[in-house]
Each structure stands twice: as C-alpha cells, then as structure tokens.
Design an enzyme around this catalytic site. Structure first.
Site, short mmCIF file in Angstrom:
data_model
loop_
_atom_site.label_atom_id
_atom_site.label_comp_id
_atom_site.label_asym_id
_atom_site.label_seq_id
_atom_site.Cartn_x
_atom_site.Cartn_y
_atom_site.Cartn_z
N ALA A 1 0.84 -1.19 0.00
CA ALA A 1 0.00 0.00 0.00
C ALA A 1 0.88 1.24 0.00
O ALA A 1 1.27 1.74 1.05
CB ALA A 1 -0.92 0.00 1.21
N CYS B 1 -0.08 4.06 -0.50
CA CYS B 1 -0.86 5.11 0.18
C CYS B 1 -0.48 5.22 1.66
O CYS B 1 -0.67 6.27 2.27
CB CYS B 1 -2.35 4.79 0.07
SG CYS B 1 -2.85 4.27 -1.57
N VAL C 1 9.95 -7.57 -16.48
CA VAL C 1 9.62 -7.86 -17.88
C VAL C 1 10.30 -6.80 -18.73
O VAL C 1 10.09 -5.59 -18.53
CB VAL C 1 8.09 -7.86 -18.09
CG1 VAL C 1 7.74 -8.04 -19.56
CG2 VAL C 1 7.44 -8.96 -17.24
C1 FAD Z 1 3.07 8.17 -1.17
C2 FAD Z 1 1.85 7.76 -1.93
C3 FAD Z 1 0.61 7.93 -1.37
C4 FAD Z 1 -0.54 7.57 -2.07
N1 FAD Z 1 -1.75 7.76 -1.48
C5 FAD Z 1 -2.87 7.39 -2.15
C6 FAD Z 1 -4.14 7.53 -1.53
O1 FAD Z 1 -4.24 7.99 -0.39
N2 FAD Z 1 -5.24 7.16 -2.22
C7 FAD Z 1 -5.16 6.61 -3.50
O2 FAD Z 1 -6.19 6.26 -4.09
N3 FAD Z 1 -3.94 6.46 -4.10
C8 FAD Z 1 -2.83 6.82 -3.45
N4 FAD Z 1 -1.60 6.65 -4.03
C9 FAD Z 1 -1.54 6.13 -5.42
C10 FAD Z 1 -1.60 4.62 -5.45
O3 FAD Z 1 -0.61 4.09 -4.63
C11 FAD Z 1 -1.42 4.17 -6.88
O4 FAD Z 1 -2.43 4.76 -7.67
C12 FAD Z 1 -1.52 2.67 -7.00
O5 FAD Z 1 -0.47 2.04 -6.31
C13 FAD Z 1 -1.45 2.27 -8.48
O6 FAD Z 1 -1.42 0.89 -8.58
P1 FAD Z 1 -0.80 0.22 -9.87
O7 FAD Z 1 -0.85 -1.24 -9.61
O8 FAD Z 1 -1.45 0.75 -11.08
O9 FAD Z 1 0.69 0.76 -9.94
P2 FAD Z 1 1.90 0.59 -8.92
O10 FAD Z 1 1.41 0.55 -7.53
O11 FAD Z 1 2.90 1.62 -9.30
O12 FAD Z 1 2.44 -0.84 -9.28
C14 FAD Z 1 3.06 -1.11 -10.48
C15 FAD Z 1 4.09 -2.17 -10.21
O13 FAD Z 1 4.63 -2.61 -11.44
C16 FAD Z 1 5.99 -2.90 -11.26
N5 FAD Z 1 6.59 -2.86 -12.59
C17 FAD Z 1 6.66 -1.80 -13.43
N6 FAD Z 1 7.25 -2.18 -14.58
C18 FAD Z 1 7.56 -3.47 -14.45
C19 FAD Z 1 8.19 -4.41 -15.32
N7 FAD Z 1 8.61 -4.07 -16.52
N8 FAD Z 1 8.32 -5.69 -14.89
C20 FAD Z 1 7.88 -6.06 -13.65
N9 FAD Z 1 7.30 -5.20 -12.79
C21 FAD Z 1 7.14 -3.93 -13.20
C22 FAD Z 1 6.46 -1.81 -10.32
O14 FAD Z 1 7.64 -2.20 -9.64
C23 FAD Z 1 5.26 -1.67 -9.39
O15 FAD Z 1 5.38 -2.46 -8.23
C24 FAD Z 1 -0.43 7.00 -3.36
C25 FAD Z 1 0.83 6.80 -3.93
C26 FAD Z 1 1.96 7.18 -3.22
C27 FAD Z 1 3.31 6.96 -3.85
#
Ligand code: FAD
Length: 452
Positions: free
Chosen positions: A44, A46, A83
C-alpha cells in the site's frame, strides 16, 4: 486446455486482476503468473507517509499479500523479475531475473499490463546526491525513516501536491524543520481551487512549514557525498533530506515499444472492459487513461482506488465475465495535520471552460455548533446554470470533513441537480453534523435560486 495469464506489475492493479481471475477460474482452466521487479507484491503505497510519520510502526504491515500468500491461493508471483520486452505476435515476454541476471522467455494467452506510474524526476544539478529521494515504495519509506533516525533535522519537500502535503505532515511530526517548495502559486494546485487551497496554505504555515510558492527548485548541493542544501529561485535552503513529490506519469514505455498504444494523455488506451486495442492484451491502473464521467474526456488519474477496481474488471473479464469500468470523477481525499481535504468532479475553472456555471461556497461545521470538537468545514459547489446538474465539489475543514466529498461524488456520478441534493435524506445527529449537514447546506445555499 489451460490458458495462461501473465501479469506485468505486482501491485494494486496487477494483483487485483490476478486474484479476481483466480477466484473465477481453477488452475486447470487458467494458470496465473505475475512478474514484479521490486521485492514485494501488493503493497500500500498510500500508507507510506504514515510509516514515515511513525503511525505504522512495521512497514511490512503495508503489504496486503506476499508472494507466499499468492502461491497458497494458486497464483505464481515472482518478485525481482522485470519484464523487459513484450512480443504481442508470438505472445511471449522476456523477463530479467534481477537476482541472477538470467533472462527467461514466457508465453501467454492473456497479458495484463499493470506497470503503474513513474515518478517525475527533473534533470537538475545534483539530483543524484545522497539524501534526495522519492517516496514511492516501502524501501523509499524505510530509507527516509533511516535518514531521520540518523539525525536528519532539515527537510525540503519538492512539490506541494497531495504526496508532498502528506510527507510534510509526517516530517513535521518527526520533529524536522520542513520547507515545501512548489512552482505553482498555491498548494494542491491540481486538486483545489484558489479559495480552498488558501485554507491549506494558511494551515501549513501556521503549523510551521516554510511554504515557498511560485518558486522553482534549481538544484541540489552536496558536501562529502551528502545533501547539504537545495537551491531554489528564492534562495538556498539548507537541508539534510529532500523528498521529491512532483507527480507521476504513466509507465508505458514497455507497452509502447510492443505496439500497445497510448493516448494523448500518455496513458495506455483501453476500452471499458480494460482491454487494449491489441488482441489478448489488457491494462489497468496508473498506466492507463480513463474516461472522465463529467467531461467525457480521457484523463490520467493515478489513484489506488481506480487501480484496484480496474484490476478487478480485468480479472472478471478474463474469468469469463463482462465487467465494465465506468470512468472516474477524480474524487480524492487527503489531510494535513487535522485539516481534511476532499475534491470530486471539476474545479471552477475547468467547469467554466465547458459550461455556464454557478460556483459558490459555504462555511459549515463538522458537528452541531454546541457539540464538543466541532470545527469549521468549507464546502464549494459547482453546478451547471441551465439545468442545475452538479459538476464538482471541494471540501476543506476539521476532522470529519474529507469523506463528506463522497456524497457529492455519488450525486455527480448519478447526474443529480443541486436542488435535489439540497433535499437529500442525509443523516443527522449532533456528534456528526449540524442539522443541515454541510453537504445539503452547501447545495441549498449555493443552489438556492433553484430551490423555489
Ligand atoms: C506516497 C503515496 C501515497 C498515495 N496515497 C494514495 C491515496 O491515499 N489514495 C489513492 O487512491 N492512491 C494513493 N496513491 C496512489 C496509489 O498508490 C497508486 O495509484 C496505486 O499504487 C497504483 O497501482 P498500480 O498497480 O497501477 O501501480 P503501482 O502501484 O505503481 O504498481 C506497479 C508495479 O509494477 C511494477 N513494474 C513496473 N514495470 C515493471 C516491469 N517491466 N516488470 C515487472 N514489474 C514492473 C512496479 O515495480 C510496481 O510495483 C499513493 C501513492 C503514493 C506513492
């Protein structure tokens, strides 16, 4: 025959897709294989500011599900696996094992791109100085915590977006002196209209943040390999640590290199089933663009709430269902110390570009005027003048304010008019709201002319 689902990215979107598909189909029908280049799955982000603040003592508590837990559920999730190439014709991916350096090639029938977002990192002098960091992963949070434990006392937060604001609160709580620098004229410029942002500005300063607006960071200065100061257009600020919170952009280069298209927003193009224009390729989370339900435009809104839902939609569709992601309103909440902030839909300027609108705000309260702990709550409402349809709302106030934005979000989602919200049957008791809840009061006052 068993089909194979390969997921690129092992966090919110990717693992939601994996878990949902697994729930719907057994291993004899679908093999689920996920690759994550980092050391953890389903963490998380967040919660990271709250680990830095000390509210979440063990950062591993931020992990929702480990690879071992996924394995027990019939999902193979390989961490430290990046990847590096996708071939959509041969339906294979090349994967780099970051620990051994070896490369594997894996086939897929269905591919889920869930690569998230990349944090903006300006090409400034000294950006690689030790002490300059992002807050994107658990390792980042642990590193920031360690710097504080090792004696950092002066912090510069670059960017007054919601991450910057949350980090500023965390660092203040840890006893650091905090300077927040932003090129915009107000904090949370992408989130709040000026009058609402002014309340945040005031609170940040009153809590001791040195808030430097309309101010550009020009570089980072080190001494003996460690950060010493941050150079800005308004002078040099001494600092032991600098946290970059300049926003993110969709992480799409892997997909684009494979011919999976991105839109003008920079996010990958998907339909409402989260399928890309490339056969067998799905995408979800921070790497995609979504439809804004008010404007109909494509937008990139990088939030965990969408990533989880979009991943679930992918998993449902892969599992034989017909799920749809219905779009976004940009609903978001955050807080700075005890000041709560929420927004949904369009801000006043965005709305004015498209329609003839009415904008107004009221100062209400979080609880009955006489009830202990009552605090002011400022509520702004934007609606279309001709038919009263609600377009946006923003709230800033004491504890109990932020989640009030959800009532507006549901109203806007359903195309309600301001006069209908003004008479909506929302709850009331003194510990929770005045008899006219801030939401209905704002709708009644701002939309007064339509109420009759
Ligand atoms: C400090 C902080 C606070 C936040 N607070 C909130 C909040 O309060 N409320 C809210 O709704 N959202 C919040 N967010 C946003 C939320 O965390 C993201 O929108 C969410 O994590 C997105 O999920 P995702 O799976 O799309 O991407 P990510 O969480 O970025 O996951 C993508 C994953 O893909 C992996 N990856 C990328 N490319 C490759 C590859 N080529 N091969 C293998 N793995 C790869 C990365 O390492 C990563 O782990 C916050 C973000 C941060 C940084």
């Amino acid at each position: 025959m068993t089909r194979r689902m390969v997921v690129v990215g092992g966090d919110a979107a990717g693992m939601s897709a994996a878990a949902r598909a697994r729930r719907l189909l057994g291993p004899d029908e679908l093999e689920v294989l996920a690759f994550e280049r980092g050391p953890r799955t389903s963490y998380a982000a967040c919660g990271l500011p709250y680990h830095v603040q000390g509210l979440v003592a063990d950062p591993e508590d931020l992990v929702a599900r480990t690879p071992e837990q996924f394995a027990a559920a019939g999902i193979t999730a390989l961490v430290h696996h990046e990847v590096v190439a996708i071939d959509t014709s041969a339906r294979i991916v090349d994967v780099h094992d970051l620990r051994t350096g070896s490369t594997l090639t894996e086939s897929w029938d269905e591919l889920v791109v869930a690569t998230g977002a990349t944090a903006l990192r300006p090409d400034l002098p000294g950006i690689d100085t030790d002490g300059v960091q992002h807050l994107r992963t658990i390792d980042d949070a642990v590193a920031l915590d360690r710097r504080i434990e090792q004696g950092a006392t002066r912090a510069v937060v670059v960017g007054a977006g919601y991450v910057g604001v949350e980090v500023a609160e965390a660092l203040l709580a840890r006893g650091l002196s905090v300077t927040v620098v932003d090129a915009a004229e107000r904090p949370l410029a992408a989130t709040l209209d000026p009058p609402m942002a002014a309340l945040v500005d005031e609170r940040m300063r009153s809590k001791g943040v040195d808030l430097r607006l309309s101010c550009a960071v020009e570089g980072f200065e080190g001494a003996a390999g460690a950060l010493r100061a941050v150079a800005t257009s308004a002078g040099t600020v001494e600092a032991d640590v600098a946290v970059l919170g300049l926003g993110v952009r969709p992480a799409t280069h892997l997909a684009i290199d494979a011919g999976i298209p991105a839109g003008d927003t920079g996010g990958l193009v998907v339909d409402d089933r989260m399928h890309t224009p490339v056969d067998g390729v799905w995408a979800a989370g921070d790497c995609v663009e979504s439809r804004h339900r008010v404007t109909g435009r494509s937008v990139v809104v990088a939030l965990g709430t969408h990533a989880n839902k979009q991943g679930r939609v992918v998993g449902s569709n892969l599992g034989g269902g017909d799920a749809r992601f219905p779009g976004v309103l940009g609903t978001a909440v955050t807080k700075f110390c005890e000041l709560e902030i929420g927004r949904t839909g369009l801000g006043a300027e965005e709305a004015r570009e498209l329609w003839d609108v009415e904008v107004g705000s009221v100062t209400s309260r979080t609880r009955a005027r006489y009830y202990p702990g009552t605090q002011p709550a400022e509520v702004q409402v934007v609606y279309r003048r001709d038919d009263g349809v609600l377009l946006g709302a923003q709230v800033v106030g004491g504890p109990g304010t932020a989640k009030r934005i959800d009532a507006f979000a549901v109203a806007i989602w359903n195309g309600m008019a301001v006069e209908d919200l003004a008479m909506a049957d929302l709850s009331y008791a003194p510990p929770f709201s005045p008899v006219w809840d801030p939401v209905v009061r704002a709708a009644a006052v701002v939309g007064g002319a339509r109420l009759g």
